[in-house]
Write a protein that holds these residues in place. Structure first.
Motif, mmCIF file in Angstrom:
data_model
loop_
_atom_site.group_PDB
_atom_site.id
_atom_site.type_symbol
_atom_site.label_atom_id
_atom_site.label_comp_id
_atom_site.label_asym_id
_atom_site.label_seq_id
_atom_site.Cartn_x
_atom_site.Cartn_y
_atom_site.Cartn_z
ATOM 1 N N HIS A 1 4.923 11.665 -14.087
ATOM 2 C CA HIS A 1 5.306 12.796 -13.232
ATOM 3 C C HIS A 1 5.677 14.004 -14.086
ATOM 4 N N GLU B 1 -2.592 3.031 -2.579
ATOM 5 C CA GLU B 1 -1.789 2.316 -1.594
ATOM 6 C C GLU B 1 -1.564 0.887 -2.078
ATOM 7 N N VAL C 1 1.393 12.217 -11.968
ATOM 8 C CA VAL C 1 1.885 11.659 -10.706
ATOM 9 C C VAL C 1 2.594 12.774 -9.960
ATOM 10 N N LEU D 1 6.095 5.748 -14.219
ATOM 11 C CA LEU D 1 5.693 6.768 -13.256
ATOM 12 C C LEU D 1 6.457 8.073 -13.464
ATOM 13 N N HIS E 1 8.278 0.015 -14.408
ATOM 14 C CA HIS E 1 7.218 0.696 -13.672
ATOM 15 C C HIS E 1 7.677 2.086 -13.235
ATOM 16 N N ARG E 2 8.870 2.173 -12.703
ATOM 17 C CA ARG E 2 9.394 3.474 -12.264
ATOM 18 C C ARG E 2 9.578 4.417 -13.445
ATOM 19 N N VAL F 1 -1.704 10.750 -7.335
ATOM 20 C CA VAL F 1 -1.959 11.172 -8.715
ATOM 21 C C VAL F 1 -3.008 12.274 -8.752
ATOM 22 N N ALA G 1 5.560 9.461 -5.588
ATOM 23 C CA ALA G 1 5.480 8.001 -5.599
ATOM 24 C C ALA G 1 6.724 7.449 -4.934
ATOM 25 N N ALA H 1 3.865 0.630 -1.152
ATOM 26 C CA ALA H 1 4.212 1.933 -1.709
ATOM 27 C C ALA H 1 2.976 2.818 -1.713
ATOM 28 N N VAL H 2 3.216 4.094 -1.928
ATOM 29 C CA VAL H 2 2.153 5.073 -2.055
ATOM 30 C C VAL H 2 2.405 5.870 -3.320
ATOM 31 N N ILE H 3 1.337 6.100 -4.071
ATOM 32 C CA ILE H 3 1.408 6.918 -5.285
ATOM 33 C C ILE H 3 0.308 7.965 -5.171
#
Length: 86
Positions: A29, A5, A34, A25, A21-22, A50, A37, A46-48
């Motif tokens: 993914h 979080e 991931v 991720l 960053h995206r 994993v 996200a 944001a929430v990620i």
């Protein structure tokens, strides 16, 4: 599984670092690390989610992405999550 979080401020450094960053991720993914996200609807955080074997692995994932050390980004919680549905 782990939930990360984040909270955000409107720091310009954060917004400048977000595309890289995206991309990072997205690569994680594609490898199944991931699962999900994205930013909160109001962009205050944001929430990620994993898939990692332990907290040390999660921290290694975070350390590999300079976004998490960027002004305006704070890691609020790292939580062990055990979903029963996928």
């Amino acid at each position: 599984m782990w939930i990360i979080e984040l909270s955000f401020t409107p720091a310009p450094e954060r917004l400048a670092a977000r595309p890289a960053h995206r991309g990072h991720l997205t690569a994680l993914h594609s490898r199944g690390v991931v699962w999900m996200a994205g930013p909160l609807a109001d962009d205050t955080g944001a929430v990620i989610v994993v898939d990692a074997p332990d907290r040390a692995a999660v921290e290694a994932i975070l350390a590999a992405d300079p976004y998490f050390a960027t002004p305006g980004v704070s890691i609020e919680q790292i939580r062990d999550w055990r979903p029963f549905l996928e």
